[in-house]
Design a protein around this motif. Structure first.
Motif, PDB file in Angstrom:
ATOM      1  N   ALA A 121      17.319 -10.098  13.494  1.00 25.51           N
ATOM      2  CA  ALA A 121      16.811 -10.803  12.307  1.00 25.51           C
ATOM      3  C   ALA A 121      17.887 -10.917  11.228  1.00 25.51           C
ATOM      4  O   ALA A 121      18.049 -11.980  10.610  1.00 25.51           O
ATOM      5  CB  ALA A 121      15.585 -10.082  11.756  1.00 25.51           C
ATOM      6  N   ILE A 122      18.633  -9.859  11.014  1.00 21.06           N
ATOM      7  CA  ILE A 122      19.649  -9.875   9.955  1.00 21.06           C
ATOM      8  C   ILE A 122      20.842 -10.731  10.365  1.00 21.06           C
ATOM      9  O   ILE A 122      21.389 -11.487   9.549  1.00 21.06           O
ATOM     10  CB  ILE A 122      20.055  -8.443   9.576  1.00 21.06           C
ATOM     11  N   ARG A 123      21.239 -10.663  11.619  1.00 28.59           N
ATOM     12  CA  ARG A 123      22.347 -11.518  12.078  1.00 28.59           C
ATOM     13  C   ARG A 123      22.004 -13.003  11.924  1.00 28.59           C
ATOM     14  O   ARG A 123      22.862 -13.820  11.640  1.00 28.59           O
ATOM     15  CB  ARG A 123      22.715 -11.198  13.519  1.00 28.59           C
ATOM     16  N   ARG A 124      20.727 -13.321  12.104  1.00 27.54           N
ATOM     17  CA  ARG A 124      20.282 -14.701  11.912  1.00 27.54           C
ATOM     18  C   ARG A 124      20.546 -15.133  10.463  1.00 27.54           C
ATOM     19  O   ARG A 124      20.978 -16.251  10.202  1.00 27.54           O
ATOM     20  CB  ARG A 124      18.801 -14.811  12.257  1.00 27.54           C
ATOM     21  N   LEU A 125      20.305 -14.243   9.513  1.00 29.21           N
ATOM     22  CA  LEU A 125      20.555 -14.556   8.102  1.00 29.21           C
ATOM     23  C   LEU A 125      22.043 -14.636   7.783  1.00 29.21           C
ATOM     24  O   LEU A 125      22.436 -15.322   6.842  1.00 29.21           O
ATOM     25  CB  LEU A 125      19.901 -13.506   7.192  1.00 29.21           C
ATOM     26  N   LEU A 126      22.848 -13.933   8.554  1.00 21.60           N
ATOM     27  CA  LEU A 126      24.290 -13.921   8.311  1.00 21.60           C
ATOM     28  C   LEU A 126      25.038 -14.949   9.171  1.00 21.60           C
ATOM     29  O   LEU A 126      26.265 -14.933   9.215  1.00 21.60           O
ATOM     30  CB  LEU A 126      24.856 -12.514   8.564  1.00 21.60           C
ATOM     31  N   ALA A 127      24.306 -15.834   9.827  1.00 19.23           N
ATOM     32  CA  ALA A 127      24.939 -16.866  10.663  1.00 19.23           C
ATOM     33  C   ALA A 127      25.926 -17.668   9.829  1.00 19.23           C
ATOM     34  O   ALA A 127      25.637 -18.076   8.707  1.00 19.23           O
ATOM     35  CB  ALA A 127      23.879 -17.782  11.260  1.00 19.23           C
ATOM     36  N   GLY A 128      27.104 -17.875  10.379  1.00 18.48           N
ATOM     37  CA  GLY A 128      28.127 -18.652   9.692  1.00 18.48           C
ATOM     38  C   GLY A 128      28.997 -17.841   8.739  1.00 18.48           C
ATOM     39  O   GLY A 128      29.961 -18.369   8.196  1.00 18.48           O
ATOM     40  N   PHE A 129      28.666 -16.574   8.534  1.00 18.41           N
ATOM     41  CA  PHE A 129      29.485 -15.720   7.673  1.00 18.41           C
ATOM     42  C   PHE A 129      30.689 -15.221   8.459  1.00 18.41           C
ATOM     43  O   PHE A 129      30.555 -14.790   9.604  1.00 18.41           O
ATOM     44  CB  PHE A 129      28.697 -14.488   7.220  1.00 18.41           C
ATOM     45  N   SER A 130      31.845 -15.245   7.844  1.00 15.78           N
ATOM     46  CA  SER A 130      33.021 -14.610   8.438  1.00 15.78           C
ATOM     47  C   SER A 130      32.975 -13.118   8.083  1.00 15.78           C
ATOM     48  O   SER A 130      32.168 -12.694   7.245  1.00 15.78           O
ATOM     49  CB  SER A 130      34.303 -15.222   7.870  1.00 15.78           C
ATOM     50  N   GLU A 131      33.834 -12.341   8.691  1.00 11.68           N
ATOM     51  CA  GLU A 131      33.928 -10.916   8.330  1.00 11.68           C
ATOM     52  C   GLU A 131      34.284 -10.772   6.853  1.00 11.68           C
ATOM     53  O   GLU A 131      33.759  -9.900   6.166  1.00 11.68           O
ATOM     54  CB  GLU A 131      34.965 -10.202   9.205  1.00 11.68           C
ATOM     55  N   ASN A 132      35.177 -11.643   6.365  1.00 18.08           N
ATOM     56  CA  ASN A 132      35.547 -11.594   4.945  1.00 18.08           C
ATOM     57  C   ASN A 132      34.353 -11.925   4.053  1.00 18.08           C
ATOM     58  O   ASN A 132      34.166 -11.306   3.008  1.00 18.08           O
ATOM     59  CB  ASN A 132      36.705 -12.548   4.649  1.00 18.08           C
ATOM     60  N   ASP A 133      33.557 -12.920   4.455  1.00 16.49           N
ATOM     61  CA  ASP A 133      32.345 -13.262   3.691  1.00 16.49           C
ATOM     62  C   ASP A 133      31.396 -12.067   3.629  1.00 16.49           C
ATOM     63  O   ASP A 133      30.855 -11.740   2.569  1.00 16.49           O
ATOM     64  CB  ASP A 133      31.587 -14.429   4.344  1.00 16.49           C
ATOM     65  N   ALA A 134      31.187 -11.441   4.782  1.00 15.45           N
ATOM     66  CA  ALA A 134      30.254 -10.316   4.852  1.00 15.45           C
ATOM     67  C   ALA A 134      30.753  -9.143   4.017  1.00 15.45           C
ATOM     68  O   ALA A 134      29.971  -8.494   3.315  1.00 15.45           O
ATOM     69  CB  ALA A 134      30.043  -9.901   6.309  1.00 15.45           C
TER      70      ALA A 134
END
Length: 151
Positions: A121-134
């Motif tokens: 569920a959380i990875r779905r919300l973080l879709a498109g985020f790079s490691e730097n974004d995260a």
């Protein structure tokens, strides 16, 4: 003459920050609820399980602080989880007036599946985020929490 553009901090300060955080929280919880439904565990129940496994919560007062619940609501939540056979309350050797909550064997068996569902569920919300974004997101959220702690 061109109107001066309002700063993002000014816009966030009018309540937009609260709205965005609330919307993210609502979507996060709804996604987690969907993933955990086959296990018959709610997002709030998972928070209890995860808190036990991570060592962040073992007593009623610790869970109240983590979830923002009053003791009555937290007791009812623990009662529901205990009725499922996932947790048990044992006497606290350090304070006989309180109990320590621990996972049962069934709780230990279901936890990895529940954690995986939460991660999905959380990875779905973080879709498109790079490691730097995260990393930037985590740093900013921690900064907001530090500012909140300073009060």
């Amino acid at each position: 003459m061109e109107a001066k553009k309002r700063s993002v901090i000014a816009e966030l300060s009018t309540g937009e920050l609260g709205f965005l955080v609330t919307e993210v929280r609502n979507h996060l919880l709804a996604g987690v609820e969907r993933e955990l439904e086959p296990l018959q565990i709610t997002a709030a129940q998972f928070v209890v399980l995860n808190s036990i496994m991570s060592g962040k919560g073992r007593t009623l007062s610790e869970f109240c602080r983590l979830l923002g619940y009053d003791s009555g609501a937290m007791t009812r939540l623990l009662d529901r989880i205990e009725a499922k056979g996932i947790i048990r309350r044992v006497e606290n050797p350090a304070d006989r007036r309180s109990h320590i909550v621990e996972l049962t064997d069934q709780g230990k068996a279901v936890f990895p599946q529940a954690r995986l569902g939460t991660e999905v569920a959380i990875r779905r919300l973080l879709a498109g985020f790079s490691e730097n974004d995260a990393e930037a997101l985590r740093a900013m959220l921690k900064r907001i929490l530090a500012n909140a702690a300073e009060g």
